[in-house]
Scaffold this active site. Structure first.
Site, PDB file in Angstrom:
ATOM      1  N   SER A 199       0.819  -1.215   0.000  1.00  0.00           N
ATOM      2  CA  SER A 199       0.000   0.000   0.000  1.00  0.00           C
ATOM      3  C   SER A 199       0.855   1.268   0.000  1.00  0.00           C
ATOM      4  O   SER A 199       0.594   2.203  -0.766  1.00  0.00           O
ATOM      5  CB  SER A 199      -0.944  -0.004   1.208  1.00  0.00           C
ATOM      6  OG  SER A 199      -0.225  -0.128   2.423  1.00  0.00           O
ATOM      7  N   TYR A 200       1.899   1.310   0.833  1.00  0.00           N
ATOM      8  CA  TYR A 200       2.704   2.524   0.952  1.00  0.00           C
ATOM      9  C   TYR A 200       3.603   2.726  -0.266  1.00  0.00           C
ATOM     10  O   TYR A 200       3.710   3.833  -0.796  1.00  0.00           O
ATOM     11  CB  TYR A 200       3.528   2.458   2.237  1.00  0.00           C
ATOM     12  CG  TYR A 200       4.136   3.779   2.658  1.00  0.00           C
ATOM     13  CD1 TYR A 200       3.575   4.984   2.290  1.00  0.00           C
ATOM     14  CD2 TYR A 200       5.271   3.807   3.476  1.00  0.00           C
ATOM     15  CE1 TYR A 200       4.125   6.187   2.693  1.00  0.00           C
ATOM     16  CE2 TYR A 200       5.827   5.001   3.884  1.00  0.00           C
ATOM     17  CZ  TYR A 200       5.259   6.193   3.493  1.00  0.00           C
ATOM     18  OH  TYR A 200       5.804   7.382   3.892  1.00  0.00           O
TER      19      TYR A 200
ATOM     20  N   LYS B 167       9.920   1.482   7.721  1.00  0.00           N
ATOM     21  CA  LYS B 167      10.001   1.946   9.102  1.00  0.00           C
ATOM     22  C   LYS B 167      10.276   0.760  10.013  1.00  0.00           C
ATOM     23  O   LYS B 167       9.625  -0.283   9.905  1.00  0.00           O
ATOM     24  CB  LYS B 167       8.689   2.621   9.521  1.00  0.00           C
ATOM     25  CG  LYS B 167       8.367   3.891   8.731  1.00  0.00           C
ATOM     26  CD  LYS B 167       7.052   4.485   9.177  1.00  0.00           C
ATOM     27  CE  LYS B 167       6.700   5.728   8.377  1.00  0.00           C
ATOM     28  NZ  LYS B 167       5.406   6.323   8.799  1.00  0.00           N
TER      29      LYS B 167
ATOM     30  N   GLY C 276       7.541   9.533   8.598  1.00  0.00           N
ATOM     31  CA  GLY C 276       6.633  10.555   9.097  1.00  0.00           C
ATOM     32  C   GLY C 276       5.197  10.077   9.074  1.00  0.00           C
ATOM     33  O   GLY C 276       4.899   8.941   8.680  1.00  0.00           O
TER      34      GLY C 276
ATOM     35  N   THR D  50       2.077   9.225   7.723  1.00  0.00           N
ATOM     36  CA  THR D  50       1.568   9.019   6.365  1.00  0.00           C
ATOM     37  C   THR D  50       0.728   7.760   6.272  1.00  0.00           C
ATOM     38  O   THR D  50       1.245   6.658   6.426  1.00  0.00           O
ATOM     39  CB  THR D  50       2.738   8.870   5.359  1.00  0.00           C
ATOM     40  OG1 THR D  50       3.750   9.819   5.662  1.00  0.00           O
ATOM     41  CG2 THR D  50       2.265   9.079   3.942  1.00  0.00           C
TER      42      THR D  50
ATOM     43  N   LYS E 264       7.242   3.993  17.428  1.00  0.00           N
ATOM     44  CA  LYS E 264       5.854   4.472  17.492  1.00  0.00           C
ATOM     45  C   LYS E 264       4.865   3.343  17.232  1.00  0.00           C
ATOM     46  O   LYS E 264       3.728   3.369  17.734  1.00  0.00           O
ATOM     47  CB  LYS E 264       5.659   5.636  16.526  1.00  0.00           C
ATOM     48  CG  LYS E 264       5.976   5.347  15.065  1.00  0.00           C
ATOM     49  CD  LYS E 264       4.784   4.891  14.266  1.00  0.00           C
ATOM     50  CE  LYS E 264       5.135   4.609  12.825  1.00  0.00           C
ATOM     51  NZ  LYS E 264       3.958   4.175  12.034  1.00  0.00           N
TER      52      LYS E 264
ATOM     53  N   SER F 154      -4.419   2.757  11.150  1.00  0.00           N
ATOM     54  CA  SER F 154      -3.191   2.174  11.676  1.00  0.00           C
ATOM     55  C   SER F 154      -3.388   0.694  11.985  1.00  0.00           C
ATOM     56  O   SER F 154      -4.224   0.316  12.821  1.00  0.00           O
ATOM     57  CB  SER F 154      -2.758   2.907  12.954  1.00  0.00           C
ATOM     58  OG  SER F 154      -1.803   2.154  13.666  1.00  0.00           O
TER      59      SER F 154
ATOM     60  N   VAL G  23       1.162  -6.785   7.202  1.00  0.00           N
ATOM     61  CA  VAL G  23       2.231  -6.822   8.200  1.00  0.00           C
ATOM     62  C   VAL G  23       1.948  -5.818   9.314  1.00  0.00           C
ATOM     63  O   VAL G  23       1.653  -4.649   9.056  1.00  0.00           O
ATOM     64  CB  VAL G  23       3.595  -6.510   7.546  1.00  0.00           C
ATOM     65  CG1 VAL G  23       4.685  -6.407   8.617  1.00  0.00           C
ATOM     66  CG2 VAL G  23       3.956  -7.587   6.531  1.00  0.00           C
TER      67      VAL G  23
END
Length: 334
Positions: free
Chosen positions: A15-16, A110, A139, A141, A194, A257, A282
């Site tokens: 997706s990212y 990340k 960041g 997103t 995070k 998230s 994931v």
């Protein structure tokens, strides 16, 4: 000098990765998107959409999909790796034979290395021997919002100031703003830790503890991130920006998230296995919780939230008992 036909190659069609490819191609730049399976590449190239991850977002005309890794790396001098952290090292090993001194490498992965707890920049330097400029992007997103062209801001840090400026210009659009950071360590730690805190925030909400508890977890989670960062050579300032506080707030407060949803399911009484299965993608915080706890013990840093999240995930501790452990700690100054 090699003649590169594309402006950017994105390695990883999740997706990212797909969202970053769409965003860059949306301003008319030529972007190559690599996916592992040949059949998947053919379907995406034909249908002009990533049906699995971003089914409602059509590809710009200048976006091309391929499964030929050699072809994709040779297509452009700037390579952006966007894969889960547990596959990051393997992917770099795979692309290394095709990289030349003219290439530049960036990643939007990340997390930390799952085996050693090392920063991904250290892993990249070890595998690629610092022969090319490198940068990390991190960041607050969410992929769908970025792909839709909704306003988004993110930070980038790296090993070469010229590359960072060029990369910012390359990725920048009317709605996607890139800020330069001078703290590569802090930027990467923020993006990894995070996710663990977000599991804790979701767990708290799943238990019905309310907004007060969630806000306390975010605030004290930021303190934990900062403490570990300082122990690893970062500065407090690094965690007050987009890749620290910004990403933490986003990941802890919105159900887009995966990590927050995972924690919420645990708080509702679902098993770890069932919660992971329900997410279907994931959950970085699942692996990172163990990595972060190992680091806090190694560097003797107090990170009680991360430690309790780890116990819930890996030791079967009851979520309410974990919350009581946090509340029952001895009083101290903020």
């Amino acid at each position: 000098m090699a003649e590169f036909m594309y402006d950017l190659t994105v390695i990883g069609a999740g997706s990212y990765g797909t969202a970053l490819a769409i965003s860059t191609a949306s301003k008319g730049l030529k972007v190559m998107l690599w996916t592992r399976r040949e059949e998947t590449a053919k379907i995406m190239q034909h249908d002009r959409v990533n049906q699995k991850y971003l089914p409602s977002i059509a590809f710009p005309e200048t976006l091309t999909v391929s499964s030929d890794l050699n072809h994709c790396i040779n297509a452009s001098k700037t390579v952006l790796v966007v894969v889960p952290s547990h596959t990051f090292a393997d992917v770099l090993v795979s692309i290394k034979p095709y990289l030349t001194p003219e290439h530049r490498l960036a990643w939007a992965t990340k997390g930390l290395d799952k085996d050693s707890g090392r920063l991904l920049s250290d892993i990249a330097s070890q595998i690629l021997s610092d022969k090319i400029p490198m940068a990390a992007l991190s960041g607050p997103t969410f992929a769908m919002e970025l792909a839709k062209g909704l306003p988004t801001a993110i930070a980038v840090a790296g090993t070469d100031s010229d590359f960072i400026k060029e990369f910012c210009e390359l990725m920048h659009t009317k709605t996607f703003r890139i800020y330069e950071s001078d703290d590569l360590v802090g930027l990467q730690l923020g993006g990894g830790i995070k996710n663990v805190i977000a599991i804790g925030a979701g767990l708290s909400d799943g238990l019905g503890y309310g907004a007060n508890a969630r806000t306390a977890l975010i605030t004290r989670g930021l303190a934990e991130m900062t403490r570990l960062g300082e122990a690893l050579g970062s500065s407090q300032k690094a965690f007050m920006g987009l890749s620290g506080l910004g990403d933490l707030i986003l990941t802890c407060t919105d159900n887009q998230s995966r990590n927050r949803r995972f924690g919420y399911y645990l708080g509702q009484g679902m098993s770890v296995e069932k919660a992971l299965e329900k997410i279907e993608q994931v959950v970085e915080g699942y692996t990172m919780s163990k990595v972060v706890v190992d680091l806090c013990e190694k560097f003797n840093v107090q990170m009680p939230i991360c430690q309790e999240v780890y116990k819930v995930i890996y030791e079967g501790k009851n979520g309410q008992a974990a919350a009581m452990s946090l509340l029952g700690r001895s009083l101290k100054s903020e």
